[in-house]
Scaffold this motif. Sequence first.
Motif, PDB file in Angstrom:
ATOM      1  N   PRO A  28       0.810  -1.230   0.000  1.00 13.34           N
ATOM      2  CA  PRO A  28       0.000   0.000   0.000  1.00 13.34           C
ATOM      3  C   PRO A  28       0.837   1.271   0.000  1.00 13.34           C
ATOM      4  CG  PRO A  28      -0.122  -1.134   2.126  1.00 13.34           C
ATOM      5  CD  PRO A  28       0.521  -2.065   1.163  1.00 13.34           C
ATOM      6  N   PHE A  29       2.018   1.247   0.637  1.00  8.01           N
ATOM      7  CA  PHE A  29       2.884   2.425   0.625  1.00  8.01           C
ATOM      8  C   PHE A  29       3.448   2.671  -0.771  1.00  8.01           C
ATOM      9  CE2 PHE A  29       3.146   1.345   5.197  1.00  8.01           C
ATOM     10  CZ  PHE A  29       2.761   2.574   5.724  1.00  8.01           C
ATOM     11  N   LEU A  30       3.858   1.588  -1.455  1.00  4.64           N
ATOM     12  CA  LEU A  30       4.379   1.733  -2.813  1.00  4.64           C
ATOM     13  C   LEU A  30       3.285   2.215  -3.768  1.00  4.64           C
ATOM     14  CD1 LEU A  30       6.654  -1.442  -3.179  1.00  4.64           C
ATOM     15  CD2 LEU A  30       7.355   0.940  -2.841  1.00  4.64           C
ATOM     16  N   PRO A  90      -7.668  -0.708   4.583  1.00  4.35           N
ATOM     17  CA  PRO A  90      -8.438  -1.847   5.096  1.00  4.35           C
ATOM     18  C   PRO A  90      -8.317  -3.092   4.233  1.00  4.35           C
ATOM     19  CG  PRO A  90      -9.902  -0.170   4.195  1.00  4.35           C
ATOM     20  CD  PRO A  90      -8.545   0.440   4.276  1.00  4.35           C
ATOM     21  N   ILE A  91      -8.134  -2.908   2.920  1.00  8.58           N
ATOM     22  CA  ILE A  91      -8.006  -4.063   2.031  1.00  8.58           C
ATOM     23  C   ILE A  91      -6.729  -4.832   2.348  1.00  8.58           C
ATOM     24  CG2 ILE A  91      -7.783  -4.785  -0.383  1.00  8.58           C
ATOM     25  CD1 ILE A  91      -9.344  -2.263  -1.150  1.00  8.58           C
ATOM     26  N   PHE A  92      -5.615  -4.124   2.507  1.00  7.74           N
ATOM     27  CA  PHE A  92      -4.347  -4.792   2.797  1.00  7.74           C
ATOM     28  C   PHE A  92      -4.261  -5.240   4.244  1.00  7.74           C
ATOM     29  CE2 PHE A  92      -3.175  -2.926  -1.243  1.00  7.74           C
ATOM     30  CZ  PHE A  92      -2.314  -3.873  -1.771  1.00  7.74           C
ATOM     31  N   GLN A  93      -4.952  -4.570   5.144  1.00  8.00           N
ATOM     32  CA  GLN A  93      -5.010  -5.055   6.519  1.00  8.00           C
ATOM     33  C   GLN A  93      -5.742  -6.396   6.580  1.00  8.00           C
ATOM     34  OE1 GLN A  93      -6.734  -1.705   8.655  1.00  8.00           O
ATOM     35  NE2 GLN A  93      -4.752  -1.223   9.549  1.00  8.00           N
ATOM     36  N   ASP A  94      -6.817  -6.527   5.811  1.00 10.58           N
ATOM     37  CA  ASP A  94      -7.525  -7.804   5.754  1.00 10.58           C
ATOM     38  C   ASP A  94      -6.629  -8.893   5.161  1.00 10.58           C
ATOM     39  OD1 ASP A  94      -9.668  -6.485   6.767  1.00 10.58           O
ATOM     40  OD2 ASP A  94     -10.860  -6.485   4.927  1.00 10.58           O
ATOM     41  N   ALA A  95      -5.861  -8.520   4.132  1.00 10.31           N
ATOM     42  CA  ALA A  95      -4.947  -9.483   3.518  1.00 10.31           C
ATOM     43  C   ALA A  95      -3.865  -9.915   4.515  1.00 10.31           C
ATOM     44  CB  ALA A  95      -4.301  -8.877   2.274  1.00 10.31           C
ATOM     45  N   LEU A  96      -3.369  -8.976   5.319  1.00 12.86           N
ATOM     46  CA  LEU A  96      -2.370  -9.297   6.344  1.00 12.86           C
ATOM     47  C   LEU A  96      -2.975 -10.192   7.416  1.00 12.86           C
ATOM     48  CD1 LEU A  96       0.441  -8.881   7.596  1.00 12.86           C
ATOM     49  CD2 LEU A  96      -0.449  -6.816   8.695  1.00 12.86           C
ATOM     50  N   PHE A  97      -4.208  -9.920   7.802  1.00 11.65           N
ATOM     51  CA  PHE A  97      -4.921 -10.750   8.782  1.00 11.65           C
ATOM     52  C   PHE A  97      -4.996 -12.194   8.286  1.00 11.65           C
ATOM     53  CE2 PHE A  97      -8.546 -12.545  10.910  1.00 11.65           C
ATOM     54  CZ  PHE A  97      -8.595 -11.938  12.152  1.00 11.65           C
ATOM     55  N   LEU A 119     -16.836  -7.162  -4.434  1.00 11.41           N
ATOM     56  CA  LEU A 119     -17.249  -5.911  -3.818  1.00 11.41           C
ATOM     57  C   LEU A 119     -17.239  -6.034  -2.311  1.00 11.41           C
ATOM     58  CD1 LEU A 119     -18.368  -3.050  -4.075  1.00 11.41           C
ATOM     59  CD2 LEU A 119     -20.668  -4.028  -4.180  1.00 11.41           C
ATOM     60  N   ARG A 120     -17.726  -7.164  -1.803  1.00 14.34           N
ATOM     61  CA  ARG A 120     -17.754  -7.350  -0.357  1.00 14.34           C
ATOM     62  C   ARG A 120     -16.342  -7.465   0.202  1.00 14.34           C
ATOM     63  NH1 ARG A 120     -21.640 -11.274   3.262  1.00 14.34           N
ATOM     64  NH2 ARG A 120     -20.764 -10.669   5.256  1.00 14.34           N
ATOM     65  N   LEU A 121     -15.462  -8.133  -0.535  1.00 12.51           N
ATOM     66  CA  LEU A 121     -14.086  -8.253  -0.061  1.00 12.51           C
ATOM     67  C   LEU A 121     -13.421  -6.887   0.044  1.00 12.51           C
ATOM     68  CD1 LEU A 121     -12.844 -11.371  -2.055  1.00 12.51           C
ATOM     69  CD2 LEU A 121     -13.310 -11.236   0.384  1.00 12.51           C
ATOM     70  N   CYS A 122     -13.705  -6.025  -0.913  1.00 11.86           N
ATOM     71  CA  CYS A 122     -13.101  -4.701  -0.905  1.00 11.86           C
ATOM     72  C   CYS A 122     -13.732  -3.791   0.127  1.00 11.86           C
ATOM     73  CB  CYS A 122     -13.220  -4.059  -2.289  1.00 11.86           C
ATOM     74  SG  CYS A 122     -12.223  -4.853  -3.563  1.00 11.86           S
ATOM     75  N   CYS A 123     -15.006  -3.994   0.392  1.00 16.19           N
ATOM     76  CA  CYS A 123     -15.733  -3.069   1.259  1.00 16.19           C
ATOM     77  C   CYS A 123     -15.935  -3.612   2.659  1.00 16.19           C
ATOM     78  CB  CYS A 123     -17.089  -2.745   0.636  1.00 16.19           C
ATOM     79  SG  CYS A 123     -16.982  -1.938  -0.966  1.00 16.19           S
ATOM     80  N   ARG A 124     -15.356  -4.771   2.956  1.00 20.28           N
ATOM     81  CA  ARG A 124     -15.523  -5.365   4.284  1.00 20.28           C
ATOM     82  C   ARG A 124     -16.984  -5.624   4.576  1.00 20.28           C
ATOM     83  NH1 ARG A 124     -11.564  -2.824   8.879  1.00 20.28           N
ATOM     84  NH2 ARG A 124      -9.661  -3.761   8.157  1.00 20.28           N
ATOM     85  N   GLY A 125     -17.670  -6.203   3.635  1.00 15.65           N
ATOM     86  CA  GLY A 125     -19.057  -6.587   3.881  1.00 15.65           C
ATOM     87  C   GLY A 125     -20.011  -5.733   3.085  1.00 15.65           C
TER      88      GLY A 125
END
Length: 275
Positions: A28-30, A90-97, A119-125
């Motif tokens: 995400p930083f890159l 939040p997308i990369f935090q979910d991936a890290l989780f 869409l749900r994966l990107c939007c956390r539900g």
Amino acid sequence: MAPPYTYPVAGILYFVSHPQLWVKTICPFLLTLIFGILSLVLSFVYLLPLQAHALIVAKCPVWLAWTVSVIFVLLESAVFDLIFFAILLPIFQDALFDATLKSRGLERMFTNRVEVGNLRLCCRGISSGLALVWLLILAQILILIITAPLHLIPVVGTFVACYINGWIACWGHHLHYDLEFRGFSVSDSRSFAWRHKADYCNFGVVAVALELIPLFNLIFMWTNVVGAALYVGDKYEKNEREIAKRNRNSTASTEILIQHPSMPSSKQGYGSLRV
């Protein structure tokens, strides 16, 4: 299980010792850096002349119009970068989780994962959408602002402020698991978090305290996700052990009943059996 307040620290140690998790935090930083460069170039090419000419038409001196426009362009580009990073985070935090759970050898948790669309994966539900992510962020910022005066009280004030902010911080880290693994709705997740607010606050008080440390908070906001995943993984394994124990006890009780059919009924006998 270890006490909830130990997991943010455990997340730091686990993150440092597992370099494969670092990629999830670097991306995400890159991407934000690349987006920032592009937005800056496009802003200077397109927005700068438009804003400068608009100010000149409004009778602003030419030198002042261009100076103000450059400042505006830099601020606008920074805002674009922050929004872009806030969407990616939040997308990369979910991936890290998820990556933390898999590195713990808990791939079996993903077999019963709720099937959802992109869409749900990107939007956390789908029931929460990006609005929920933003509401959580805004709520955290608002509570941080409201509790800021407490930091004027040495040690005790900071602890109270972190404890107050801890519940919503911990819920935010568990939301991905509740929605996509447990099949909870947003209201179910919030109700569960409130019923276990003591544990959530204990986890959150340390997590929030770590994220208050300047510069290092850029790392701790990721290690807290790792800590939350470790916390969830330990609870999952604890539940597995309890279910297996109950199944063994149930099987043993059934075998005893079969071998001794004259034993008392369940009301008298099963409660006293110890196998």
